[in-house]
Scaffold this motif. Structure first.
Motif, mmCIF file in Angstrom:
data_model
loop_
_atom_site.group_PDB
_atom_site.id
_atom_site.type_symbol
_atom_site.label_atom_id
_atom_site.label_comp_id
_atom_site.label_asym_id
_atom_site.label_seq_id
_atom_site.Cartn_x
_atom_site.Cartn_y
_atom_site.Cartn_z
ATOM 1 N N ASP A 65 0.813 -1.218 0.000
ATOM 2 C CA ASP A 65 0.000 0.000 0.000
ATOM 3 C C ASP A 65 0.846 1.268 0.000
ATOM 4 N N GLN A 79 3.303 5.861 17.119
ATOM 5 C CA GLN A 79 2.370 4.778 17.455
ATOM 6 C C GLN A 79 3.132 3.839 18.380
ATOM 7 N N ASP A 97 -0.792 -1.260 13.143
ATOM 8 C CA ASP A 97 -1.376 0.032 13.530
ATOM 9 C C ASP A 97 -0.534 1.193 13.004
ATOM 10 N N ALA A 136 -1.103 1.584 9.307
ATOM 11 C CA ALA A 136 -2.414 2.197 9.060
ATOM 12 C C ALA A 136 -2.358 3.703 9.287
ATOM 13 N N LYS A 137 -1.597 4.136 10.303
ATOM 14 C CA LYS A 137 -1.493 5.571 10.572
ATOM 15 C C LYS A 137 -0.706 6.279 9.475
ATOM 16 N N LEU A 190 -0.511 5.400 6.395
ATOM 17 C CA LEU A 190 -1.394 5.426 5.231
ATOM 18 C C LEU A 190 -2.471 6.503 5.400
ATOM 19 N N GLU A 191 -2.988 6.628 6.628
ATOM 20 C CA GLU A 191 -3.997 7.648 6.902
ATOM 21 C C GLU A 191 -3.433 9.046 6.663
ATOM 22 N N LEU A 192 -2.204 9.286 7.127
ATOM 23 C CA LEU A 192 -1.580 10.593 6.919
ATOM 24 C C LEU A 192 -1.345 10.865 5.438
ATOM 25 N N ASN A 241 -3.037 9.555 2.889
ATOM 26 C CA ASN A 241 -4.333 9.723 2.216
ATOM 27 C C ASN A 241 -4.970 11.071 2.533
ATOM 28 N N ALA A 242 -4.604 11.639 3.677
ATOM 29 C CA ALA A 242 -5.168 12.941 4.067
ATOM 30 C C ALA A 242 -4.473 14.096 3.355
ATOM 31 N N TYR A 266 -0.719 14.575 3.004
ATOM 32 C CA TYR A 266 0.379 15.024 3.852
ATOM 33 C C TYR A 266 1.157 16.164 3.194
#
Length: 810
Positions: A504, A614, A700, A703-704, A706-708, A710-711, A713
């Motif tokens: 990913d 994390q 975890d 995932a964080k 990837l979240e950053l 996708n937002a 960065y």
């Protein structure tokens, strides 16, 4: 089904050693906890002197309050933060049992007597609301016997939940349902135990001592019998069964002392009575020396002596004596030497080390074989008696007894087929053991299946006896295990670092130096990982699967450069360290650092510069550079100055903020939990999250990242608005350091380090509070670090730590 249940409030019935600590761990995860115990029947002299009666609230709650107070004084602490104690409300069975109607889960932890437990459950039945979970923490009483006379709703929501002591630190949670327990209740408890409590959850059958203690106590007592057969000493056994074997440092007899010989004997006696068909029940008959120790009340730490005894000589010096098992007299410990143990030392891979250990030709090698071959026979016959799935036995031994790998994993490492014949011919075994393994193992081999475990597409599978095929271990499908993907997913590596593609668009950078210390190879690896991520990927995670995240910079390297007065080389090394910290913060992709356990010095500094941390709940984080005579030099001093600046309110500069930050570094404070790491200022609000289960940490963190990404960065800009106090702050620092020295609380060198730290954090000799840049502070930090390295006292401190075998940390 488990997602429909929400647990906010937990009632714990019984405040003894386990109950009080279970209550603390539920408080750790944010639960509101009610802790109850019995009402005292008699007044204490101190209570009588105060004129109190048995009806006074302080008396009625004396037992529960005293138990909780004792637990909170325990070291290591059962609670993440002192502030969490307010989450635990105390009471007694007579006055407060009615309050359980407001609680979502009731956990019984009273004395191990069936009649008393059933009496408590009768009270619980009167007040609990329908659908409330009710569980027992028994370690051996048959679960199904506890529900006799209870309602159908009670039975449907009742289960055994066996925590291991201490509940905060030992990962094992055994779940023991009855035939009447609803499947969705079991599913919920497994899920909650894993995600919320951070446990390795093992589903057990309702058999004597369940899984962990059945195999663990067999193993300990089998060793105790083997000692007699081989004429071994206490020291030899604990040396052989310690870290070299992948077991905790407390090994066998030290562990028995900590647990308490009475506890060990109680479980053994229970197994003798309740497992009459166990072919190796001879293991549960106590050796003569153990019987005598119990008669003498030499029960271990609780009685001040067991297999070991701490004494003081005429000069007041402490010494630990060991018990001579033949004479039952205490003597000075003797050093254990073994060619086999020496051969295992350089082998870090535990599975490869087992092969080396097995081949040993001395007493240690002989002991290894005599211990393991009968153990393999024993655990093979416990399937399907105590569990249908052998992997649960391995899970229980790792999580409950601290073994690096469980018995079936050791068997795999030695070769299942190759070991079968050795099991047959091993002479040292307990009565009832024949050297014959369970038929399912032979059937597995006959079918051409050569190992109990196999990694398929990055997921660990186990051999399923029913289907005669490999299946993924339930609950692990979404975990990311570097050991399972490293071979196929590595994209770059050097001697100290491996960079792995997690999928990913996220990659991981792991250290694998000794104690994961940070040297040139790690610095190179982190920079390479950032280069790769910026060019071809979307984000970076920095973590590893070692015992500790990082013990800090390699001080051996610093020592050599300081001794040789190679300050140009040292200056370049410190600059590279600082630049790496800054790259972690200011790269064009999100960087998530996922620390755990020891996260010291440079490991802490890298975490402080991440976009997000994390971290595992059990993270012991700190800047400990003062211990070797320097200040944090990888950006840590700069970072605390920056964070102090951000905490100044409305342009009103407060020395208290600077003082707190200064003392955290100056006193080398190390957090005792992830929560305390935040309280000490190592973590920033909104930029960290806590993972309870260590096995889920990497997933975890990914995932964080990837979240950053996708937002959307956005690369941050270096700071140039850091407010420092200059002379206004320096005056406070210098006066404080001088006062501490005058009182002989610190040495001259400590005073000098304190002044250097203050010099950097205050921005130097500035006439008024001023805004400066990060680079300004980094340059000051590096200069102060180099000046301290030039001090003879610093070199002596580093040399002392190296020669005394202390952890290599900066």
């Amino acid at each position: 089904m488990h997602t429909n249940r929400n647990i906010r409030k937990v009632a714990v019935l019984g405040s003894g050693v386990m109950g009080s600590r279970i209550a603390c761990h539920f408080a750790n995860i944010g639960m509101e906890v009610l802790l109850l115990d019995i009402v005292p029947r008699e007044l204490l002299p101190a209570e009588e002197a105060k004129g109190l009666t048995l009806e006074h609230p302080a008396v009625r709650n004396r037992i529960v309050n005293s138990s909780l107070e004792t637990a909170l004084k325990t070291n290591p602490s059962p609670i993440y933060s002192k502030s969490y104690i307010s989450r635990v409300k105390t009471g007694n069975f007579d006055d407060n049992m009615k309050d359980i109607a407001q609680y979502d889960w009731v956990i019984e932890v009273v004395v191990e007597r069936l009649d008393i437990k059933k009496s408590v459950f009768e009270q619980v039945e009167q007040y609990r609301k329908p659908g409330t979970l009710i569980t027992s923490n028994t370690s051996g009483i048959p679960i199904h016997l506890m529900t006799e006379g209870r309602s159908d709703d009670f039975k449907a929501h009742f289960c055994g939940t066996h925590f291991f002591n201490p509940p905060r630190y030992l990962e094992l949670l055994e779940i023991i349902p009855t035939p009447a327990t609803k499947p969705e209740v079991v599913d919920f408890l497994v899920h909650f135990g894993d995600k919320m409590l951070g446990k390795t959850v093992v589903l057990c059958k309702d058999t004597p001592a369940f899984i962990g203690n059945r195999v663990g106590v067999y193993s300990m007592l089998a060793v105790a019998h083997l000692v007699e057969q081989m004429g071994l000493t206490v020291e030899e056994v604990d040396k052989y069964t310690g870290p070299a074997m992948g077991h905790p440092k407390s090994a066998t007899f030290r562990t028995a002392d900590v647990v308490g010989l009475d506890t060990l004997v109680n479980v053994a006696n229970g197994l003798t009575q309740n497992a009459p068909n166990d072919e190796a029940k001879g293991a549960f008959q106590l050796p003569a020396y153990l019987t005598k120790m119990v008669e003498n009340k030499w029960l271990g730490e609780k009685s001040k002596q067991g297999f070991y005894k701490k004494v003081k000589d005429e000069q007041g010096n402490s010494a630990i004596l060991s018990l001579d098992l033949k004479t039952l007299e205490y003597k000075e410990q003797t050093k254990v030497k073994s060619a086999t143990l020496e051969a295992t030392k350089p082998v870090e891979d535990i599975r490869k080390r087992m092969k080396v250990y097995e081949k040993g030709t001395d007493t240690a090698g002989q002991f290894f074989r005599a211990m393991h071959y009968p153990l393999f026979e024993y655990v093979s016959h416990r399937v399907p008696e105590i569990t249908d799935d052998f992997y649960r036995i391995d899970d229980a031994m790792r999580a409950g007894f601290g073994w690096e790998i469980g018995p079936f994993e050791v068997w795999d490492a030695l070769g299942v087929r190759e070991t079968i014949e050795k099991i047959k011919t091993e002479e040292k075994r307990l009565p009832g053991q024949t050297g014959t393994v369970a038929t399912w193992v032979q059937e597995m081999l006959d079918a051409g299946v050569e190992s109990f475990y196999k990694v398929i597409d990055g997921v660990r599978n186990y051999y399923d006896i029913k289907t005669k095929s490999y299946l993924p271990i339930p609950g692990t499908e979404n975990l990311i295990v570097l050991d399972h993907i490293r071979e196929s997913k590595t994209i770059w590596k050097n001697t100290g670092v491996t960079i792995t593609d997690l999928g990913d668009g996220i990659i991981n950078c792991e250290f694998h130096t000794k104690m994961n210390t940070i040297g040139g190879d790690v610095i190179q690896g982190i920079n390479k990982a950032i280069d790769l991520a910026e060019k071809e990927y979307r984000g970076l995670v920095i973590t590893n699967e070692g015992k500790n995240f990082s013990a800090g910079a390699n001080i051996g390297m610093i020592f050599m450069m300081a001794v040789e007065q190679d300050y140009d080389e040292l200056n370049m090394s410190v600059r590279m360290f600082q630049n790496t910290s800054m790259r972690i913060r200011y790269s064009s992709i999100p960087v998530v650092v996922a620390p755990f356990q020891m996260t010291l010095g440079g490991g802490c500094e890298f975490s402080m510069h991440a976009d997000f941390v994390q971290l595992h709940a059990e993270t012991y984080m700190g800047l400990v550079e003062f211990g070797v005579g320097v200040i944090p030099g990888g950006g840590g001093t700069k970072e605390f100055a920056l964070r102090a600046s951000d905490e100044f309110r409305a342009d009103q500069i407060t020395q208290n903020t600077l003082r707190e930050r200064f003392l955290t570094v100056g006193q080398a404070k190390v957090s005792t939990s992830a929560v305390e790491a935040a309280e000490l200022g190592y973590l920033e609000a909104g930029k960290y999250a806590i993972t309870m289960n260590r096995k889920r940490l990497l997933a975890d963190a990914k995932a964080k990242a990837l979240e950053l990404a996708n937002a959307g960065y956005v690369q941050p800009a270096p700071r140039n608005n850091i407010k420092v106090l200059g002379n206004q702050g320096l005056g406070i620092v210098y006066v404080g350091a001088s006062s501490m020295r005058a009182g002989n609380y610190i040495s001259d060198h400590d005073k000098k380090i304190s002044e250097k730290l203050g010099w950097v954090m205050c921005g130097g000799n500035l006439s008024a509070p001023t805004e400066v840049s990060e680079q300004y502070l980094l340059d000051m930090e590096r200069k102060a670090f180099l000046e301290l390295c030039a001090e003879r006292k610093t070199v002596e401190r580093i040399q002392f730590m190296l020669t005394k075998g202390k952890p290599l940390r900066n």
